[in-house]
Design a protein around this motif. Structure first.
Motif, PDB file in Angstrom:
ATOM      1  N   TRP A   1      12.381  -0.954 116.137  1.00 51.41           N
ATOM      2  CA  TRP A   1      11.428  -0.581 115.091  1.00 51.41           C
ATOM      3  C   TRP A   1      10.141  -0.119 115.769  1.00 51.41           C
ATOM      4  CZ3 TRP A   1      12.387  -2.111 109.767  1.00 51.41           C
ATOM      5  CH2 TRP A   1      11.368  -1.755 108.894  1.00 51.41           C
ATOM      6  N   PRO A   2       9.630   1.064 115.453  1.00 55.25           N
ATOM      7  CA  PRO A   2       8.374   1.529 116.064  1.00 55.25           C
ATOM      8  C   PRO A   2       7.266   0.492 115.841  1.00 55.25           C
ATOM      9  CG  PRO A   2       9.350   3.287 114.764  1.00 55.25           C
ATOM     10  CD  PRO A   2      10.144   2.043 114.482  1.00 55.25           C
ATOM     11  N   SER A   3       6.517   0.162 116.883  1.00 51.70           N
ATOM     12  CA  SER A   3       5.512  -0.898 116.760  1.00 51.70           C
ATOM     13  C   SER A   3       4.276  -0.586 117.586  1.00 51.70           C
ATOM     14  CB  SER A   3       6.101  -2.225 117.233  1.00 51.70           C
ATOM     15  OG  SER A   3       5.996  -2.333 118.641  1.00 51.70           O
ATOM     16  N   ARG A   4       3.275  -1.465 117.450  1.00 49.06           N
ATOM     17  CA  ARG A   4       2.038  -1.322 118.210  1.00 49.06           C
ATOM     18  C   ARG A   4       2.142  -1.932 119.603  1.00 49.06           C
ATOM     19  NH1 ARG A   4      -2.011  -0.222 114.038  1.00 49.06           N
ATOM     20  NH2 ARG A   4      -1.009  -0.702 112.075  1.00 49.06           N
ATOM     21  N   ASN A   5       3.285  -2.497 119.959  1.00 49.18           N
ATOM     22  CA  ASN A   5       3.429  -3.086 121.287  1.00 49.18           C
ATOM     23  C   ASN A   5       3.446  -2.005 122.366  1.00 49.18           C
ATOM     24  OD1 ASN A   5       3.492  -5.942 121.212  1.00 49.18           O
ATOM     25  ND2 ASN A   5       5.416  -5.854 120.073  1.00 49.18           N
TER      26      ASN A   5
ATOM     27  N   GLY B   1       2.776  -2.147 105.906  1.00 52.66           N
ATOM     28  CA  GLY B   1       2.606  -2.190 107.361  1.00 52.66           C
ATOM     29  C   GLY B   1       3.021  -0.882 108.021  1.00 52.66           C
ATOM     30  N   THR B   2       4.109  -0.296 107.522  1.00 53.39           N
ATOM     31  CA  THR B   2       4.586   0.972 108.075  1.00 53.39           C
ATOM     32  C   THR B   2       3.584   2.085 107.791  1.00 53.39           C
ATOM     33  OG1 THR B   2       6.847   0.227 107.639  1.00 53.39           O
ATOM     34  CG2 THR B   2       6.548   2.558 108.105  1.00 53.39           C
ATOM     35  N   ALA B   3       3.066   2.131 106.563  1.00 50.73           N
ATOM     36  CA  ALA B   3       2.089   3.159 106.194  1.00 50.73           C
ATOM     37  C   ALA B   3       0.823   3.026 107.045  1.00 50.73           C
ATOM     38  CB  ALA B   3       1.747   3.044 104.707  1.00 50.73           C
ATOM     39  N   LYS B   4       0.416   1.790 107.268  1.00 54.07           N
ATOM     40  CA  LYS B   4      -0.786   1.526 108.069  1.00 54.07           C
ATOM     41  C   LYS B   4      -0.567   1.974 109.517  1.00 54.07           C
ATOM     42  CE  LYS B   4      -4.855  -0.717 108.488  1.00 54.07           C
ATOM     43  NZ  LYS B   4      -5.080  -0.271 109.864  1.00 54.07           N
ATOM     44  N   LEU B   5       0.602   1.681 110.070  1.00 58.55           N
ATOM     45  CA  LEU B   5       0.910   2.089 111.446  1.00 58.55           C
ATOM     46  C   LEU B   5       0.851   3.604 111.575  1.00 58.55           C
ATOM     47  CD1 LEU B   5       2.010   1.398 114.355  1.00 58.55           C
ATOM     48  CD2 LEU B   5       4.293   1.753 113.418  1.00 58.55           C
ATOM     49  N   ILE B   6       1.470   4.299 110.626  1.00 56.66           N
ATOM     50  CA  ILE B   6       1.493   5.758 110.700  1.00 56.66           C
ATOM     51  C   ILE B   6       0.080   6.322 110.565  1.00 56.66           C
ATOM     52  CG2 ILE B   6       2.374   7.874 109.637  1.00 56.66           C
ATOM     53  CD1 ILE B   6       4.846   6.298 108.833  1.00 56.66           C
ATOM     54  N   ALA B   7      -0.713   5.752 109.631  1.00 54.91           N
ATOM     55  CA  ALA B   7      -2.087   6.222 109.443  1.00 54.91           C
ATOM     56  C   ALA B   7      -2.885   6.051 110.740  1.00 54.91           C
ATOM     57  CB  ALA B   7      -2.745   5.459 108.298  1.00 54.91           C
TER      58      ALA B   7
ATOM     59  N   PHE C   1       8.242 -18.877 120.707  1.00 57.23           N
ATOM     60  CA  PHE C   1       8.377 -18.878 119.251  1.00 57.23           C
ATOM     61  C   PHE C   1       6.996 -18.794 118.607  1.00 57.23           C
ATOM     62  CE2 PHE C   1       9.289 -21.363 115.203  1.00 57.23           C
ATOM     63  CZ  PHE C   1       9.884 -20.290 114.573  1.00 57.23           C
ATOM     64  N   VAL C   2       6.743 -17.723 117.845  1.00 59.36           N
ATOM     65  CA  VAL C   2       5.422 -17.554 117.217  1.00 59.36           C
ATOM     66  C   VAL C   2       5.401 -18.051 115.777  1.00 59.36           C
ATOM     67  CG1 VAL C   2       4.834 -15.595 118.688  1.00 59.36           C
ATOM     68  CG2 VAL C   2       5.831 -15.167 116.437  1.00 59.36           C
ATOM     69  N   GLY C   3       6.514 -18.608 115.296  1.00 61.00           N
ATOM     70  CA  GLY C   3       6.554 -19.149 113.933  1.00 61.00           C
ATOM     71  C   GLY C   3       6.899 -18.095 112.900  1.00 61.00           C
ATOM     72  N   PHE C   4       6.460 -18.332 111.679  1.00 59.60           N
ATOM     73  CA  PHE C   4       6.754 -17.387 110.602  1.00 59.60           C
ATOM     74  C   PHE C   4       5.930 -16.106 110.753  1.00 59.60           C
ATOM     75  CE2 PHE C   4       7.807 -21.312 107.919  1.00 59.60           C
ATOM     76  CZ  PHE C   4       9.170 -21.116 108.034  1.00 59.60           C
ATOM     77  N   VAL C   5       6.544 -14.979 110.453  1.00 60.88           N
ATOM     78  CA  VAL C   5       5.828 -13.704 110.392  1.00 60.88           C
ATOM     79  C   VAL C   5       6.127 -13.070 109.034  1.00 60.88           C
ATOM     80  CG1 VAL C   5       5.847 -13.299 112.876  1.00 60.88           C
ATOM     81  CG2 VAL C   5       7.733 -12.433 111.481  1.00 60.88           C
ATOM     82  N   GLU C   6       5.279 -12.118 108.618  1.00 54.65           N
ATOM     83  CA  GLU C   6       5.450 -11.453 107.320  1.00 54.65           C
ATOM     84  C   GLU C   6       5.908 -10.002 107.511  1.00 54.65           C
ATOM     85  OE1 GLU C   6       2.721 -12.686 104.082  1.00 54.65           O
ATOM     86  OE2 GLU C   6       1.379 -13.186 105.728  1.00 54.65           O
TER      87      GLU C   6
ATOM     88  N   PRO D   1       5.972  -4.063 112.284  1.00 51.70           N
ATOM     89  CA  PRO D   1       5.563  -3.036 113.254  1.00 51.70           C
ATOM     90  C   PRO D   1       4.356  -3.468 114.100  1.00 51.70           C
ATOM     91  CG  PRO D   1       4.926  -2.406 110.998  1.00 51.70           C
ATOM     92  CD  PRO D   1       5.345  -3.841 110.972  1.00 51.70           C
ATOM     93  N   SER D   2       4.029  -4.752 114.160  1.00 53.57           N
ATOM     94  CA  SER D   2       2.794  -5.202 114.808  1.00 53.57           C
ATOM     95  C   SER D   2       2.997  -5.561 116.284  1.00 53.57           C
ATOM     96  CB  SER D   2       2.251  -6.434 114.083  1.00 53.57           C
ATOM     97  OG  SER D   2       2.949  -7.592 114.507  1.00 53.57           O
ATOM     98  N   ASP D   3       1.909  -5.974 116.937  1.00 57.36           N
ATOM     99  CA  ASP D   3       2.025  -6.459 118.321  1.00 57.36           C
ATOM    100  C   ASP D   3       1.889  -7.988 118.390  1.00 57.36           C
ATOM    101  OD1 ASP D   3      -0.642  -6.673 117.736  1.00 57.36           O
ATOM    102  OD2 ASP D   3      -1.328  -5.282 119.287  1.00 57.36           O
TER     103      ASP D   3
END
Lengths: 366, 366
Positions: B144-148, A258-264, B225-230, B235-237
């Motif tokens: 954590w840097p993210s797409r949000n 996920g981190t690699a994908k974000l940076i890409a 609450f969005v439930g389980f995440v992986e 780093p997602s939104d």
């Protein structure tokens, strides 16, 4: 490039890979495209392809590279990504996945490759191939881009099981080292145990026990034990094989991806913004491509199931031709190296050495 | 830019941050440089600086920005990176770390910042500030840097404890949501529970229990609450706050940092090879700088300890002026928002809601 070398005399020496054509996100077309790539670059490979014959037959016929090198085994049913492993274990007979695994069980193929449902593939592999003597928990090993000369490290378990005891960690170490010897050509791989700190007093109780057993089995298992390593060491050149439980390994693997994908994506964004940047990106195209190739998950596609009586390679569900070809290359290399027999012998001797450590209690615990 | 606004009238309204000057890898000079940066960009901030007065006095005197805004509290002893937390708990009195924490305990400062030994800082914070009523395990939260849109997600626990039970996960969720509201200005943060799959039947038993309690406490704790995440969702939104145990969180954090570092180094390598690439890198300098800024760990420097009677910000041990200033900015924002009182109220009401779920057993388990 080699194509169409289909004389029976050559075929007799070929390494046969059993391939599940169905169940991947991109369908059988992507799998067949991967076979074509593999056949082009490796003249000593042949395939048993499992799935719906009516669909597969015309796909295969279109490619002369596969003539005489790809036998179709009809299987009417498909394991989907949503099927639960427990259901597939009960009702999986007649699926392409079951059929592909059984070809290895019957000795017709040296390894099996599938893009299908991971949990179902592990469950079916367990009941059809059975565990190696002395192995408690089989594991999934993945390759990870690293600073090592070969470009990759091995990490396991990345998701076969959600927990592991001290003896399991020792088995993972032994199996991971055997994989690194045969898959990465390392004579004496350096093995580390993943923890939250490198000090010996840190971490969970089972990790401290595992530390002692892994140290004691160094010689028998044929690795160099570097002790505890941290998350930051996974892509480093401090270690070749990273041992952890399947819960932690799966989280680490997906976090890294996920981190690699974000940076890409951010990189693409950065080079897409402004004319000057676009121009620079064009100039730097080769550099960027080199980088992408280095961290492209398709090139290291293939989680290997370790600890079974047979070699099973799990390709990414979303693998395209490049990804499928990478998984097949890995399967062929492991089939040719006699990996499985060596691994079985190491597991037996390392198990005894680790057990001695446990009995003598020459502990490093605080 | 503001500097030297040191009239007593303004000083009275200033937010006071207690800073441990010693114990970081770069010594007190880096910390003082960080204070100077902070003082320049924030005219309403003042400092209590703890450490060796003979060393600190001349460093402070050199900077007019700090005149009248930085009071030195002499502490002769230093907690080193190698000191064990248990030793520091027994013998830590008289260290700059102890003194810095005590200024928050005494109500002289709104928050404390230290670059020192994480384990020792947590241990001393626990015994000096004590846990908030109703909190079983305090946690360390990181950004954590993210797409949000805000650019960051919150993850906790990243290393305060190596295990967590169902009720701990609920407390982490409540505390993480409070942090996201006050630190990232999100009204109703989306909270996810880290697991190896998003299906409800997967993962460890304590995670299934935690799932039910976190769902039941949604309203009381003020999150969605969005439930389980992986791992790939970190780093997602899809989510704003990722809840996990300290072992897994620490591994994920360090794996992400290590992966980002590897890619950054490969990128440098790629642009360093060949004249054309070097030229392209020059042209793309602004794009690359933007990217670097986005994923620069110094800009999100500061693990926040949650669940104590006082706000503690742990800066990276290797933080430079930019890193220290980022940690101070975060500490000041939390001190000003009245974060601590709100968090205490939420923990109490969410705990009751989660308990009801446990008693009623309206389970989502298989």
């Amino acid at each position: 490039m080699v194509n169409g070398t289909s004389s029976p005399a050559q075929g007799a020496q070929r390494t046969v890979i059993s391939v599940d054509a169905m169940g991947g996100d991109r369908g059988p077309a992507a799998v067949v495209a991967g076979l074509v790539d593999s056949a082009r670059s490796d003249s000593d490979i042949a395939f048993l392809l499992h799935g719906d014959e009516a669909v597969l037959r015309p796909m295969i016929a279109r490619h002369t590279e596969l003539a005489g090198r790809c036998e179709i085994r009809h299987a009417a049913r498909v394991v989907t990504m949503n099927d639960k492993p427990s259901q597939v274990m009960r009702n999986g007979e007649g699926t392409s996945m079951w059929s592909a695994i059984d070809a290895v069980k019957a000795g017709e193929a040296g390894a099996v490759v599938s893009c299908g449902n991971t949990g179902a593939l592990m469950a079916l592999s367990m009941i059809r191939l059975r565990k190696l003597p002395g192995v408690n928990r089989p594991a999934i090993a993945c390759l990870w881009p690293s600073r090592n000369p070969g470009g990759f490290n091995v990490m396991l378990d990345v998701g076969a099981d959600i927990k592991a005891e001290a003896e399991d960690f020792l088995q993972y170490a032994t199996m991971g080292a055997a994989y690194a010897r045969n898959g990465l050509n390392l004579k004496r791989p350096r093995v580390g145990l993943l923890n939250v700190g490198t000090e010996e007093h840190k971490g969970r109780a089972e990790l401290k026990l595992a530390f002692d057993r892994m140290a004691a089995a160094e010689e028998a298992a044929g690795y160099e034990f570097v002790g505890f390593v941290e998350g930051g060491d996974i892509p480093s050149d401090r270690v070749d094989v990273i041992v952890t439980d399947g819960f932690t390994g799966n989280i680490a693997l997906k976090t890294g991806e996920g981190t690699a994908k974000l940076i890409a994506d951010l990189l693409k964004e950065a080079f897409g913004a402004g004319l000057l940047s676009k121009f620079a990106a064009l100039l730097a195209l080769n550099s960027l491509k080199r980088l992408q190739k280095r961290i492209d998950p398709r090139r290291v596609n293939g989680g290997v199931f370790l600890g079974l009586n047979g070699t099973v390679v799990k390709s990414h569900g979303s693998a395209d031709a490049t990804g499928v070809a990478a998984a097949i290359r890995l399967a062929a290399q492991l089939a040719r190296s006699g990996f499985l027999d060596r691994l079985a012998a190491r597991v037996a001797s390392a198990g005894r050495a680790g057990q001695d450590a446990a009995v003598n209690g020459s502990g490093q615990q605080e």
